[in-house]
Design a protein around this motif. Structure first.
Motif, mmCIF file in Angstrom:
data_model
loop_
_atom_site.group_PDB
_atom_site.id
_atom_site.type_symbol
_atom_site.label_atom_id
_atom_site.label_comp_id
_atom_site.label_asym_id
_atom_site.label_seq_id
_atom_site.Cartn_x
_atom_site.Cartn_y
_atom_site.Cartn_z
ATOM 1 N N MET A 1 -14.300 10.305 10.360
ATOM 2 C CA MET A 1 -13.534 9.335 9.551
ATOM 3 C C MET A 1 -12.089 9.810 9.416
ATOM 4 N N LEU A 2 -11.129 8.951 9.850
ATOM 5 C CA LEU A 2 -9.711 9.338 9.785
ATOM 6 C C LEU A 2 -9.176 9.158 8.372
ATOM 7 N N ILE A 3 -9.513 7.980 7.775
ATOM 8 C CA ILE A 3 -9.037 7.690 6.429
ATOM 9 C C ILE A 3 -10.237 7.393 5.550
ATOM 10 N N ARG A 4 -10.310 8.052 4.402
ATOM 11 C CA ARG A 4 -11.380 7.739 3.468
ATOM 12 C C ARG A 4 -10.786 7.725 2.058
ATOM 13 N N THR A 5 -10.860 6.574 1.391
ATOM 14 C CA THR A 5 -10.409 6.521 -0.002
ATOM 15 C C THR A 5 -11.621 6.266 -0.878
ATOM 16 N N GLU A 6 -11.609 6.869 -2.053
ATOM 17 C CA GLU A 6 -12.721 6.683 -2.990
ATOM 18 C C GLU A 6 -12.180 6.245 -4.329
ATOM 19 N N ASN A 7 -12.486 5.007 -4.665
ATOM 20 C CA ASN A 7 -12.174 4.515 -6.000
ATOM 21 C C ASN A 7 -10.706 4.721 -6.402
ATOM 22 N N LEU A 8 -9.809 4.367 -5.493
ATOM 23 C CA LEU A 8 -8.375 4.535 -5.769
ATOM 24 C C LEU A 8 -7.923 3.564 -6.850
ATOM 25 N N THR A 9 -7.186 4.084 -7.839
ATOM 26 C CA THR A 9 -6.538 3.193 -8.796
ATOM 27 C C THR A 9 -5.069 3.574 -8.874
ATOM 28 N N LYS A 10 -4.260 2.581 -9.237
ATOM 29 C CA LYS A 10 -2.837 2.856 -9.456
ATOM 30 C C LYS A 10 -2.345 1.959 -10.582
ATOM 31 N N SER A 11 -1.813 2.568 -11.615
ATOM 32 C CA SER A 11 -1.243 1.766 -12.697
ATOM 33 C C SER A 11 0.212 2.135 -12.881
ATOM 34 N N TYR A 12 1.004 1.126 -13.222
ATOM 35 C CA TYR A 12 2.408 1.362 -13.533
ATOM 36 C C TYR A 12 2.625 1.121 -15.004
ATOM 37 N N ASP A 13 3.258 2.056 -15.629
ATOM 38 C CA ASP A 13 3.551 1.917 -17.052
ATOM 39 C C ASP A 13 4.917 1.268 -17.188
ATOM 40 N N LEU A 14 4.939 -0.007 -17.492
ATOM 41 C CA LEU A 14 6.222 -0.718 -17.623
ATOM 42 C C LEU A 14 6.587 -0.876 -19.089
ATOM 43 N N GLY A 15 6.580 0.198 -19.816
ATOM 44 C CA GLY A 15 6.922 0.129 -21.241
ATOM 45 C C GLY A 15 5.765 -0.451 -22.039
ATOM 46 N N ALA A 16 5.902 -1.727 -22.431
ATOM 47 C CA ALA A 16 4.890 -2.330 -23.291
ATOM 48 C C ALA A 16 3.586 -2.598 -22.531
ATOM 49 N N VAL A 17 3.734 -3.062 -21.289
ATOM 50 C CA VAL A 17 2.522 -3.407 -20.543
ATOM 51 C C VAL A 17 2.204 -2.388 -19.476
ATOM 52 N N GLU A 18 0.947 -2.214 -19.221
ATOM 53 C CA GLU A 18 0.512 -1.371 -18.127
ATOM 54 C C GLU A 18 -0.008 -2.281 -17.029
ATOM 55 N N VAL A 19 0.630 -2.141 -15.848
ATOM 56 C CA VAL A 19 0.218 -2.987 -14.730
ATOM 57 C C VAL A 19 -0.750 -2.186 -13.867
ATOM 58 N N ARG A 20 -1.926 -2.772 -13.647
ATOM 59 C CA ARG A 20 -2.912 -2.078 -12.810
ATOM 60 C C ARG A 20 -2.881 -2.703 -11.428
ATOM 61 N N ALA A 21 -2.155 -2.052 -10.526
ATOM 62 C CA ALA A 21 -1.963 -2.616 -9.187
ATOM 63 C C ALA A 21 -3.226 -2.437 -8.338
ATOM 64 N N LEU A 22 -3.873 -1.291 -8.474
ATOM 65 C CA LEU A 22 -5.133 -1.047 -7.764
ATOM 66 C C LEU A 22 -6.206 -0.706 -8.796
ATOM 67 N N ARG A 23 -7.383 -1.286 -8.592
ATOM 68 C CA ARG A 23 -8.418 -1.063 -9.609
ATOM 69 C C ARG A 23 -9.699 -0.558 -8.980
ATOM 70 N N GLY A 24 -9.577 0.428 -8.125
ATOM 71 C CA GLY A 24 -10.773 1.011 -7.545
ATOM 72 C C GLY A 24 -11.006 0.517 -6.125
ATOM 73 N N VAL A 25 -10.290 1.130 -5.176
ATOM 74 C CA VAL A 25 -10.434 0.748 -3.764
ATOM 75 C C VAL A 25 -11.134 1.873 -3.011
ATOM 76 N N THR A 26 -12.268 1.541 -2.410
ATOM 77 C CA THR A 26 -12.977 2.514 -1.584
ATOM 78 C C THR A 26 -13.015 1.962 -0.170
ATOM 79 N N LEU A 27 -12.423 2.745 0.751
ATOM 80 C CA LEU A 27 -12.204 2.214 2.094
ATOM 81 C C LEU A 27 -12.300 3.353 3.102
ATOM 82 N N GLY A 28 -12.911 3.059 4.227
ATOM 83 C CA GLY A 28 -12.967 4.062 5.283
ATOM 84 C C GLY A 28 -12.463 3.470 6.577
ATOM 85 N N ILE A 29 -11.631 4.217 7.301
ATOM 86 C CA ILE A 29 -11.122 3.738 8.588
ATOM 87 C C ILE A 29 -11.328 4.836 9.628
#
Lengths: 226, 419
Positions: A1-29
């Motif tokens: 497996m060249l690429i393996r992601t497990e439950n990736l999340t990414k949130s941006y803290d924009l002051g008042a709001v938190e933006v959750r751009a990724l909410r758990g990505v599991t992917l294999g390539i």
């Protein structure tokens, strides 16, 4: 497996709001795969591409690239992974406007370190020849057509012989005919065994890949063979 | 990123924004030019004055002269002391370590004749040491010798003015002259020292030296004064000797030899020269202060100009920075690139400044000569080095913040900017 992601999340803290751009990505390539990552704008596909391309780091989750845990890497180490493992092709080409194509294409080799100037030029010329730009070596980007610029940026992406070619909307700024030419190059590279990942919202572009991953609202919504 | 490529990139950014670069570089150019021109100017003028002081030859020189005591007791005992004598010089030479050389001098005025020409001149009778003590320069012939002193030889060395008055353009060496009624043979002629106009051409000291006729001390005592009484001593102390200590030792030794009667006075020429040198040094320091203020202010102005242009440049090149980072440039590489660019720009300004400074120096030299001053102001190599170092420092200091700013940029943000 060249690429393996497990439950990736990414949130941006924009002051008042938190933006959750990724909410758990599991992917294999696998190595040599030709994958399209699809999704409307705001779906999180760009964020996923940035993390896969080591331009960004996940908030949580794991990312293993070529057997190495890269989700923990920072700054310098990440820059090195980008340099050696990833070749980027951008929608708006992102070539340096003030220098010629040879200098543009040899840029990744400059940051590779330890390659002499002459050798860098030689490799850059070879990469430009491979995409049919032998007659444009001394030209600056603004002297070229859109298709030529995108071919130059493919040459730059390949010059370091990276594990992955990561193309972000590679035909977005091109007319249909030129777009087809660029996709033909990516198809050819895939046939030669290169791992190619195309990020796009265009289903015609995605159709070139052998596997399509659809992102919606920060998660994988559908996955299937093209 | 290669250093060479960064330098090229810096030069390219100067070239592609010519007006902006000119405005930025103006302060640096003025600052560096000021450093070069002022250092050359101050160094050139001061250097010339120091040279004049050296030629004057009165550093570390004391004169000891006969004097009638001022106080009544001293006056009463005057007969107990014999006054300055030849032996005193031997004793001083032996006892005072600070003394480099000493000569007794017998001096008097006589009419001097050569053929049909005549003039009054001071007849200066001394040992050969006197010539080197007072740093005389020989024009023709020779100085007096120890043999001349031993043999009571009737030989004379003429001051240049005396020689011209008596012989005009003709050769004097080998000719005979009359000093009073005594025949003397001319063996040498002194040459006047080449002082600058700033030094008043050497002034009265110079005139005096050359209105004299120099003869051996023995001939002087025998034929001129007729006594063994010495008029004064000329003393030169060693270069590194302490002036005050030397002065005191000479004073105390003479007092002892003269039975505590102060029938002599010491003219401390060395101290006067020292003070004159200090005055010049103070003027030089003032000029250097003005110079450094001008340089500092203009380099500061230049540096701030450089800073603002670099910040603009970083903002214009966000995409470039993003691209470089995306293909694998480490922060350090980006930092290095922008810092080298900054230094390249400032050194470019520095080099132009050196050119302007050299031009200004030549202009000052030319101007001084046009006004009849006999001065050549040499371009100061130290000034050029100093100016260029300032330029480099400005480039580093004011390039630091933009370089850090560039290196810390987030590649995703930088690359998405459409600048």
């Amino acid at each position: 497996m060249l690429i393996r992601t497990e439950n990736l999340t990414k949130s941006y803290d924009l002051g008042a709001v938190e933006v959750r751009a990724l909410r758990g990505v599991t992917l294999g390539i696998e190595e040599g795969e030709y994958v399209a990552i699809m999704g409307p704008s705001g779906s999180g596909k760009s964020t996923l591409m940035h993390i896969i391309g080591c331009l960004d780091t996940p908030s949580t989750g794991r990312y293993v690239l070529n057997g190495a845990e890269v989700s923990e890497l920072k700054g310098r180490a990440l820059a090195r992974v980008r340099n050696k493992e990833i070749g980027f092709v951008f929608q708006n080409f992102n070539l340096l406007p003030r220098v010629d194509l040879v200098a543009n294409v040899s840029l990744p080799l400059v940051y590779h370190g330890g390659i002499a100037r002459g050798a860098r030029r030689e490799q850059a010329v070879k990469a430009l020849e491979a995409v049919g730009l032998t007659h444009r070596l001394k030209h600056r980007p603004n002297e070229l057509s859109g298709g030529e610029r995108q071919r130059a940026s493919i040459a730059r992406a390949l010059v370091n012989e990276p594990s992955i070619l990561l193309a972000d909307e590679p035909t977005g700024n091109l007319d249909q005919k030129t777009g087809r030419e660029i996709m033909a190059i990516l198809d050819e590279l895939s046939k030669e065994g290169k791992t190619v990942i195309v990020v796009t919202h265009d289903s015609n572009v995605a159709a070139h890949a052998r596997r399509i991953v659809e992102i919606e609202d920060g998660v994988i919504a559908r996955e299937g063979r093209a | 990123m290669d250093i060479l490529e960064s330098i090229g990139s810096g030069l390219a950014s100067i070239w592609s924004h010519k007006l902006r670069s000119a405005l930025t570089l103006f302060g640096i150019i003025v600052g560096v030019a000021a450093v070069v021109a002022m250092t050359s100017f101050v160094g050139g003028i001061a250097g010339r004055i120091w040279e004049d002081f050296d030629k004057l030859g009165l550093d570390n020189v004391l004169f000891v002269a006969n004097m009638r005591p001022m106080n009544p007791e001293g006056y009463a005992y005057l007969k107990a002391s014999k006054g300055l004598s030849f032996e005193d010089t031997e004793i001083l030479r032996a006892e005072v370590d600070e003394i480099l050389g000493i000569t007794p001098v017998v001096a008097d005025y006589r009419v001097v004749r050569a053929g049909s020409e005549a003039r009054r001149a001071e007849i200066f009778a001394a040992t050969p040491d006197g010539f080197f003590l007072l740093k005389f320069i020989l024009g023709q012939g020779r100085f007096l010798s120890d043999l001349d002193v031993e043999n009571n030889a009737r030989v004379a060395v003429l001051g240049e003015i005396v020689k011209e008055d008596l012989f005009g353009e003709a050769d004097a060496v080998g000719e005979n002259i009359l000093i009073g009624d005594e025949h003397f043979h001319v063996v040498g002629v002194l040459r006047q020292k080449d002082f600058s106009d700033m030094f008043g051409g050497g002034g009265n000291e110079q005139r005096e030296e050359h209105e004299r006729v120099y003869i051996p001390i023995t001939a002087g005592m025998h034929y001129i004064s007729g006594t063994k009484r010495i008029a004064y001593f000329a003393v030169r102390l060693k270069k590194d000797a302490d002036l005050a200590t030397g002065y005191d030792k000479i004073h105390n030794t003479l007092l002892r030899e003269h039975r505590q009667i102060e029938d002599f006075q010491i003219e401390n020429v060395a101290e006067e020269i020292l003070q004159a040198r200090q005055q010049v040094q103070e003027i030089v320091n003032t000029w250097n202060g003005i110079l450094s203020t001008i340089a500092t202010v203009s380099l500061l102005v230049g540096g701030i100009g450089l800073l603002s242009v670099l910040i603009i440049s970083v903002n214009e090149r966000l995409r470039e920075i993003g691209i470089r980072k995306a293909v694998g440039a480490e922060n350090r590489a980006v930092f290095q690139q922008f810092l080298i660019e900054s230094v390249t720009i400032s050194v470019f300004g520095g080099l132009v400044g050196v050119g302007v400074g050299v031009g200004l120096t030549k202009l000052m030299s030319f101007g001084a000569q046009a006004m009849g001053q006999d001065i050549v102001i040499p371009v100061s190599g130290g000034g050029i080095l100093l100016g260029l170092s300032f330029a480099i420092i400005v480039g580093v200091v004011f390039g630091l913040y933009p370089a850090i700013k560039a290196s810390k940029l987030d590649p995703i943000e930088a690359i998405s900017k459409h600048a």
